[in-house]
Design a protein around this motif. Structure first.
Motif, mmCIF file in Angstrom:
data_model
loop_
_atom_site.group_PDB
_atom_site.id
_atom_site.type_symbol
_atom_site.label_atom_id
_atom_site.label_comp_id
_atom_site.label_asym_id
_atom_site.label_seq_id
_atom_site.Cartn_x
_atom_site.Cartn_y
_atom_site.Cartn_z
ATOM 1 N N ILE A 148 33.649 39.610 30.042
ATOM 2 C CA ILE A 148 32.781 39.951 31.169
ATOM 3 C C ILE A 148 32.198 41.350 31.016
ATOM 4 C CG2 ILE A 148 34.204 41.020 32.960
ATOM 5 C CD1 ILE A 148 33.333 38.555 34.693
ATOM 6 N N LEU A 166 44.294 41.656 37.584
ATOM 7 C CA LEU A 166 44.546 40.256 37.220
ATOM 8 C C LEU A 166 45.920 40.082 36.573
ATOM 9 C CD1 LEU A 166 41.074 39.241 35.705
ATOM 10 C CD2 LEU A 166 41.827 39.042 38.047
ATOM 11 N N TYR C 141 35.112 44.572 41.551
ATOM 12 C CA TYR C 141 33.867 43.832 41.793
ATOM 13 C C TYR C 141 32.695 44.793 41.911
ATOM 14 C CZ TYR C 141 30.561 40.773 44.260
ATOM 15 O OH TYR C 141 29.451 40.077 44.632
ATOM 16 N N LEU C 157 27.540 37.732 36.353
ATOM 17 C CA LEU C 157 28.868 38.167 35.905
ATOM 18 C C LEU C 157 29.768 38.515 37.092
ATOM 19 C CD1 LEU C 157 28.013 40.246 32.713
ATOM 20 C CD2 LEU C 157 29.008 37.982 32.856
ATOM 21 N N VAL C 160 31.056 35.297 38.531
ATOM 22 C CA VAL C 160 32.162 34.733 37.740
ATOM 23 C C VAL C 160 33.442 35.512 38.024
ATOM 24 C CG1 VAL C 160 33.026 34.354 35.414
ATOM 25 C CG2 VAL C 160 30.649 33.852 35.936
ATOM 26 N N LEU C 161 33.305 36.837 38.080
ATOM 27 C CA LEU C 161 34.480 37.671 38.359
ATOM 28 C C LEU C 161 35.046 37.354 39.737
ATOM 29 C CD1 LEU C 161 36.315 40.079 37.500
ATOM 30 C CD2 LEU C 161 34.776 41.525 38.811
ATOM 31 N N VAL C 164 37.037 34.018 39.505
ATOM 32 C CA VAL C 164 38.326 34.174 38.819
ATOM 33 C C VAL C 164 39.224 35.110 39.635
ATOM 34 C CG1 VAL C 164 39.426 35.034 36.728
ATOM 35 C CG2 VAL C 164 37.347 33.695 36.569
ATOM 36 N N GLY C 165 38.623 36.189 40.161
ATOM 37 C CA GLY C 165 39.390 37.141 40.960
ATOM 38 C C GLY C 165 40.028 36.487 42.171
#
Lengths: 218, 214, 244
Positions: A148, A166, C141, C157, C160-161, C164-165
């Motif tokens: 990313i 994460l 973020y 992006l 997407v973060l 997933v986050g």
């Protein structure tokens, strides 16, 4: 696909310190902890599981930004994206290569460093088991973070900011198992949780990472 | 047989339309040379054809399994030797024999050399040799002859001739004359007219919405 | 109305928010003030917690918005990824700093409340810890938005973060729960146990919560408008650069 893994492993070996760098960092970190905490062996034993897990985690983080950045700079990533290999597979192979060069050596070194921190005898087995189960998750989550931030200026620092949160669940369950193991408690639940996170990360994150790379290459 | 065709293709770079309404066809045995000034969008067009970018309008009709793409960067690893680099890409494309490619670009004597120790021209030749180990009919090349000397350009031209003779095709952005017959597509007339389009944000905003609202 | 999505067209969005925003803003101010004044001055002190209960009227609404702002960002990001509505992802971007500040306020009020309650500003209580983690997710973020120049790439992006986050934020929530009931049995003293909250406290809290929600909506709309204008400026600059 196997070719990619081979190439990445050879590259890590030839680059010198591909294996050693993370390990050296891990060793130094564990050595520095008693200087900060004091030489009291009981106190060290109490924090040993956490320190060892944290050290492994940070050592993993150290080499993450190289997973895709080098291939991005020399154009390989463009070429791989147009090659007859799925980008998800490329991500998975690169994460696997990262684990073999960084995670696996940490698993082997951790018990030795445990001695320095007076880790409880009962905990050694669990330290090895959790690191073995948990470090692949660190590599795959890290590969996502690297994907990313690929192509960004100062991507490395930003990546740490994105990846470390994460890592929280993996760290919590990993250190928890070792702590419980040291006290002789039941460890099945956190161990299974950790295994589930690793399985999920390996199964799903390559897709997210590949999507991120496709976006970055646009 | 048409290897590649586009209909009414428009491409953007960083949100700005650069080329529009491109319609062309490329068949086996043909070469299409893109011409146009720097920054006119040739690279963007080639990346779109290679599937790295999506067109903003129109379609590209191509089988992705026919494409071999090569850009400015050669994708070489400096710590790997010439033959290791080439073997890797051959493996990725499911090929094993790298000797013809090495011979075609006069790299046979350099096989054991680390790619990092090659000169710029030698690196480029290795990057182009990669095309031969892909076994793919459609080459999409972005300035392939940069840093090549005259004899290396001749090697490249010979490799292209051989490729075309065996049913291949090539679309290439280059400024030099490769010395064989080719269609030329000058992209200049296709450069995006700016007034007509600019996406969601610059249009539909001309009325004054900036009145005080708090 | 042909489709709900029409409202998300930047032009339409600017038109209707220009009208709606003043109304929502005033309503937010009025309702929040009523709720807080009611809560602060017209409710009795709690027999156990004394006047410290008052912080509840800020702590609970901010905490709820802190979580729901992320949820909103997740939905907006999904809409962007699936339907490519620019306003959607800009609303997600606009909500992030608001959510971040709400998280900070919830953490700070929690700490201030914690002092008289537990005798310490910070306790690694699962809830407080989860909020700290949420704060880190907001930071990441926002940092990603800042780092990427091209707005569409940044939108993709960060979305997407966000996806997933969200999964990992949820995992962290459960991990933290597990972590602090594990060895340190009984250490968790949950901040907002509602069972002994009587109606006298509950009604003004509901009003305050409603006020904070309105405030959140107003702030997000305002910030989204700003983001749309910034995108417009960006588009115009690009056009000029190409022309010039």
């Amino acid at each position: 696909m196997i070719r990619l893994l081979q190439r990445d492993l050879i590259l890590a070996l030839r680059a010198g310190g591909g294996f050693g760098l993370g390990l050296g960092f891990f060793l130094i970190l564990v050595t520095l902890v008693p200087f900060g905490i004091g030489p009291n062996s009981e106190r060290l034993a109490a924090i040993a599981p956490g320190i060892l897990w944290l050290g492994a985690l940070l050592a993993c983080l150290l080499s993450l930004d190289r997973i895709f950045a080098l291939d991005y700079e020399d154009g390989s990533l463009d070429l791989l994206a147009t090659a007859p290999v799925p980008l998800e597979g490329v991500v998975a192979m690169k994460a696997l290569a990262h684990w073999i060069t960084t995670g696996l050596p940490l698993v082997i070194a951790a018990p030795i460093l445990g001695v320095l921190l007076h880790l409880e005898t009962a905990a050694y087995l669990w330290l090895i088991v959790t690191l073995l189960i948990g470090t692949p998750a660190l590599s795959f989550i890290g590969a996502f973070g690297a994907a990313i931030t690929v192509g960004l200026k100062r991507g490395g620092l930003l990546m740490s900011l994105l990846v470390l949160p994460l890592y929280i669940p993996t760290l919590i369950f990993g250190a928890e198992v070792v702590r419980r193991g040291a006290l002789g408690f039941e460890v099945a639940t956190p161990l299974m949780m950790q295994a589930a996170i690793t399985a999920g990360a390996i199964a799903l994150l390559p897709f997210a990472a590949a999507a991120a790379i496709r976006i970055a290459l646009r | 047989m048409s290897l590649l065709s586009t209909t009414n293709l428009s491409v953007t770079r960083g949100g700005i339309p650069v080329l529009e309404r491109l319609t062309f066809t490329l068949s086996a045995g043909e070469v299409l040379v893109l011409r146009g000034p720097n920054g006119s969008g040739k690279t963007t067009l080639l990346r779109t054809l290679a599937g790295l970018q999506t067109p903003s309008q129109g379609q590209v009709h191509v089988d992705p399994d026919h494409i071999a793409y090569a850009a400015h960067a050669d994708g070489l690893k400096s710590t790997l030797t010439v033959s290791e680099n080439l073997k890797f890409w051959a493996g990725v494309y499911g090929q094993t024999d790298i000797q013809p490619a090495l011979a075609a670009f006069d790299l046979t004597r350099l096989t054991g050399r680390a790619a990092g120790n090659l000169s710029a021209g030698q690196k480029r030749r290795l990057g182009l040799a990669r095309l031969l180990v892909t076994g793919r009919p459609l080459w999409i090349l972005d300035e392939p002859t940069v840093s090549l000397d005259a004899s290396s350009v001749a090697l490249f031209a010979a490799a292209v001739q051989q490729h075309l003779a065996t049913g291949g095709a090539m679309i290439v952005a280059t400024h030099i004359d490769l010395g064989f017959e080719a269609q030329v597509l000058d992209v200049t007339p296709h450069r995006a007219k700016l007034a007509s389009q600019s996406g969601d944000f610059a249009t539909g905003f001309d009325s004054d919405e900036d009145g005080a609202f708090l | 109305m042909a489709s709900l999505w029409e409202w998300a067209n930047p032009h339409k969005f600017m038109t209707w928010t220009a009208k709606a925003l003043p109304i929502i803003s005033i309503a937010a101010a009025v309702v929040t003030v009523i709720g807080l004044i009611w809560g602060f001055f017209f409710t009795p002190d709690d027999y156990r917690q004394g006047a410290t209960i008052k912080i509840f009227y800020i702590h609970v609404p901010t905490a709820m918005i802190a979580i729901n702002a992320w949820l909103m960002m997740l939905i907006a990001s999904l809409i962007w990824l699936i339907r490519r509505h620019h306003v959607s992802v800009l609303a997600a971007k606009a909500a992030a700093p608001v959510g971040l500040i709400m998280t900070l306020i919830a953490l700070a009020t929690g700490a201030i409340w914690g002092k008289p309650m537990w005798g310490t500003y910070w306790e690694w209580d699962p809830r407080l810890t989860s909020f700290l983690i949420l704060f880190l997710f907001y930071l990441g973020y926002l940092a990603l938005w800042e780092a990427i120049e091209d707005p569409d790439t940044a939108a993709d992006l960060t979305s997407v973060l966000c996806l997933v986050g969200s999964v990992f934020a949820l995992l962290s929530r459960y991990a933290v729960n597990f972590w602090n009931q594990g060895l340190h049995q009984g250490a968790s003293l949950s901040l907002d146990k509602q069972e002994n909250v009587a109606d006298v406290f509950w009604y003004p809290a509901l009003v305050a919560l409603f006020g904070f929600v309105l405030m959140f909506v107003a702030l997000v709309l305002l910030r989204t408008r700003t983001e749309i204008r910034k995108r417009r400026v960006h588009a115009i600059e690009l056009r000029e650069r190409v022309q010039g």
